[in-house]
Write a protein that holds these residues in place. Structure first.
Motif, PDB file in Angstrom:
ATOM      1  N   ASP A   3      -0.856   4.454   4.196  1.00 13.87           N
ATOM      2  CA  ASP A   3      -2.035   5.244   3.869  1.00 13.87           C
ATOM      3  C   ASP A   3      -2.902   4.436   2.908  1.00 13.87           C
ATOM      4  O   ASP A   3      -2.735   4.503   1.695  1.00 13.87           O
ATOM      5  N   LEU A   4      -3.830   3.653   3.476  1.00 14.37           N
ATOM      6  CA  LEU A   4      -4.685   2.813   2.637  1.00 14.37           C
ATOM      7  C   LEU A   4      -5.658   3.641   1.809  1.00 14.37           C
ATOM      8  O   LEU A   4      -5.976   3.262   0.681  1.00 14.37           O
ATOM      9  N   ILE A   8      -5.088   1.375  -7.079  1.00  8.16           N
ATOM     10  CA  ILE A   8      -5.548   0.030  -7.432  1.00  8.16           C
ATOM     11  C   ILE A   8      -6.630   0.122  -8.511  1.00  8.16           C
ATOM     12  O   ILE A   8      -6.576  -0.586  -9.524  1.00  8.16           O
ATOM     13  N   ALA A   9      -7.605   0.993  -8.296  1.00  5.96           N
ATOM     14  CA  ALA A   9      -8.716   1.127  -9.253  1.00  5.96           C
ATOM     15  C   ALA A   9      -8.241   1.675 -10.598  1.00  5.96           C
ATOM     16  O   ALA A   9      -8.645   1.176 -11.655  1.00  5.96           O
ATOM     17  N   PHE A  31       4.404   0.902  -5.442  1.00  4.37           N
ATOM     18  CA  PHE A  31       4.833   0.449  -6.763  1.00  4.37           C
ATOM     19  C   PHE A  31       4.162  -0.867  -7.101  1.00  4.37           C
ATOM     20  O   PHE A  31       3.690  -1.579  -6.226  1.00  4.37           O
ATOM     21  N   TRP A  32       4.103  -1.166  -8.432  1.00  7.05           N
ATOM     22  CA  TRP A  32       3.336  -2.304  -8.899  1.00  7.05           C
ATOM     23  C   TRP A  32       3.855  -2.775 -10.249  1.00  7.05           C
ATOM     24  O   TRP A  32       4.572  -2.063 -10.930  1.00  7.05           O
ATOM     25  N   ASN A  33       3.432  -3.993 -10.603  1.00 10.24           N
ATOM     26  CA  ASN A  33       3.693  -4.509 -11.941  1.00 10.24           C
ATOM     27  C   ASN A  33       2.660  -3.869 -12.860  1.00 10.24           C
ATOM     28  O   ASN A  33       1.467  -4.124 -12.742  1.00 10.24           O
ATOM     29  N   PRO A  41       0.841  -1.199   0.000  1.00 10.86           N
ATOM     30  CA  PRO A  41       0.000   0.000   0.000  1.00 10.86           C
ATOM     31  C   PRO A  41       0.881   1.256   0.000  1.00 10.86           C
ATOM     32  O   PRO A  41       2.094   1.178   0.226  1.00 10.86           O
ATOM     33  N   MET A  42       0.269   2.385  -0.263  1.00 14.53           N
ATOM     34  CA  MET A  42       0.993   3.656  -0.183  1.00 14.53           C
ATOM     35  C   MET A  42       1.625   3.732   1.205  1.00 14.53           C
ATOM     36  O   MET A  42       0.964   3.512   2.221  1.00 14.53           O
TER      37      MET A  42
END
Length: 164
Positions: A149-150, A157-158, A99-101, A54-55
């Motif tokens: 920070d969720l 995500i969205a 960060f993400w794929n 998450p952030m």
């Protein structure tokens, strides 16, 4: 640990491999204890569209993500960037980031964290038997002087169709 550090060759199939939160696996290559706390080296192995975390922000560590394969998206202090193979994504201490794929294929990042020690938080995720509730995740991170920070995570995500 004091004195001379040991030298080694870590084979391609060596290192401790453990699940992380969500759809990311970690390969621990060099722990902070092996570098007198100077740094940690690990690989993040991402499933397609997997969010790494998450952030969050660390108060004590800088992170350097060297993209080995795939496409890695990141939010760095409010700005979105994309890195590909050979790119380095720098996440300085005190800066909110995630960060993400960003692709539909697996991705791999070589992660350097300085100083070492934060790998123990990542290892603690391997003991979870299911998705952690947000409060428990925040408590785990707080033990390592990290904030989560969720609320800022859900739009990322969205926006990118990520899994976590």
């Amino acid at each position: 640990m004091t004195g001379q550090l040991r030298t080694l060759v870590l084979g391609a199939q060596q290192g401790q491999v453990m699940p992380s939160v969500g759809h990311v696996t970690n390969r621990f290559m060099i722990d902070g204890g092996e570098t007198e706390g100077r740094f940690t080296l690990l690989q993040h192995l991402f499933e397609p569209k997997a969010l790494a975390a998450p952030m969050h922000r660390h108060h004590d560590e800088d992170e350097y993500s060297f993209v080995l394969a795939g496409s890695i998206g990141a939010v760095l202090d409010g700005e979105e960037v994309i890195g590909g193979p050979g790119d380095l994504i720098f996440k300085p201490r005190g800066q909110w980031h995630t960060f993400w794929n960003a692709g539909d294929e697996p991705a791999t990042v070589l992660e350097i964290i300085s100083p070492g020690g934060l790998e123990d938080l990542f290892k603690s995720f391997g003991s979870l038997t299911g998705p952690p509730d947000p409060q428990h995740l925040a408590e785990m991170a707080a033990e390592f002087h990290c904030d989560i920070d969720l609320e800022a995570t859900f739009p990322v995500i969205a926006r990118h169709g990520l899994v976590f």
